[in-house]
Motif scaffolding. Structure first.
Motif, PDB file in Angstrom:
ATOM      1  N   PHE A 195       4.708  -4.404  -3.221  1.00 11.56           N
ATOM      2  CA  PHE A 195       4.507  -4.061  -1.822  1.00 11.56           C
ATOM      3  C   PHE A 195       3.826  -5.212  -1.088  1.00 11.56           C
ATOM      4  O   PHE A 195       3.143  -4.999  -0.088  1.00 11.56           O
ATOM      5  CB  PHE A 195       3.702  -2.762  -1.699  1.00 11.56           C
ATOM      6  N   GLU A 196       4.017  -6.436  -1.592  1.00  9.98           N
ATOM      7  CA  GLU A 196       3.468  -7.624  -0.935  1.00  9.98           C
ATOM      8  C   GLU A 196       3.953  -7.650   0.509  1.00  9.98           C
ATOM      9  O   GLU A 196       5.107  -7.318   0.794  1.00  9.98           O
ATOM     10  CB  GLU A 196       3.907  -8.900  -1.649  1.00  9.98           C
ATOM     11  N   ASP A 197       3.070  -8.037   1.424  1.00 11.66           N
ATOM     12  CA  ASP A 197       3.381  -8.140   2.853  1.00 11.66           C
ATOM     13  C   ASP A 197       3.727  -6.800   3.483  1.00 11.66           C
ATOM     14  O   ASP A 197       4.384  -6.749   4.521  1.00 11.66           O
ATOM     15  CB  ASP A 197       4.506  -9.148   3.109  1.00 11.66           C
ATOM     16  N   LYS A 198       3.309  -5.709   2.884  1.00 15.88           N
ATOM     17  CA  LYS A 198       3.517  -4.367   3.431  1.00 15.88           C
ATOM     18  C   LYS A 198       2.154  -3.730   3.700  1.00 15.88           C
ATOM     19  O   LYS A 198       1.141  -4.125   3.125  1.00 15.88           O
ATOM     20  CB  LYS A 198       4.292  -3.463   2.460  1.00 15.88           C
ATOM     21  N   ALA A 237       0.287   0.085   3.822  1.00 17.71           N
ATOM     22  CA  ALA A 237       0.404   1.506   3.492  1.00 17.71           C
ATOM     23  C   ALA A 237      -0.735   2.261   4.179  1.00 17.71           C
ATOM     24  O   ALA A 237      -1.898   1.861   4.082  1.00 17.71           O
ATOM     25  CB  ALA A 237       0.325   1.706   1.984  1.00 17.71           C
ATOM     26  N   ALA A 289       0.031  -4.113  -1.559  1.00 20.01           N
ATOM     27  CA  ALA A 289      -0.005  -3.686  -0.161  1.00 20.01           C
ATOM     28  C   ALA A 289      -1.417  -3.812   0.414  1.00 20.01           C
ATOM     29  O   ALA A 289      -2.409  -3.691  -0.307  1.00 20.01           O
ATOM     30  CB  ALA A 289       0.446  -2.230  -0.032  1.00 20.01           C
TER      31      ALA A 289
END
Length: 64
Positions: free
Chosen positions: A5-8, A10, A32
């Motif tokens: 979830f890199e660059d995301k 949550a 994340a």
């Protein structure tokens, strides 16, 4: 299965304890940035501080 979830970001509700906290930790460990929201202000702040102390990007949101 490893999911990144890199660059995301949550947003996790109920993140002060229980399943919400476990979910927030899982997102953080997967890369994340995590916004933790909970009605219990102290619990959510503590959870976010714990994640940032471990090197993750996290903020606490007191949701009323």
């Amino acid at each position: 299965m490893n999911i990144s979830f890199e660059d995301k970001v949550a947003l996790v509700t109920g993140a002060g304890s229980g399943l919400g906290l476990a979910t927030a930790k899982a997102f953080a460990e997967s890369g994340a940035s995590v916004a933790l929201a909970d009605a219990n202000e102290q619990a959510v702040r503590t959870a976010a501080e714990e994640l940032t102390a471990r090197g993750h990007k996290a903020i606490a949101i007191h949701a009323t």
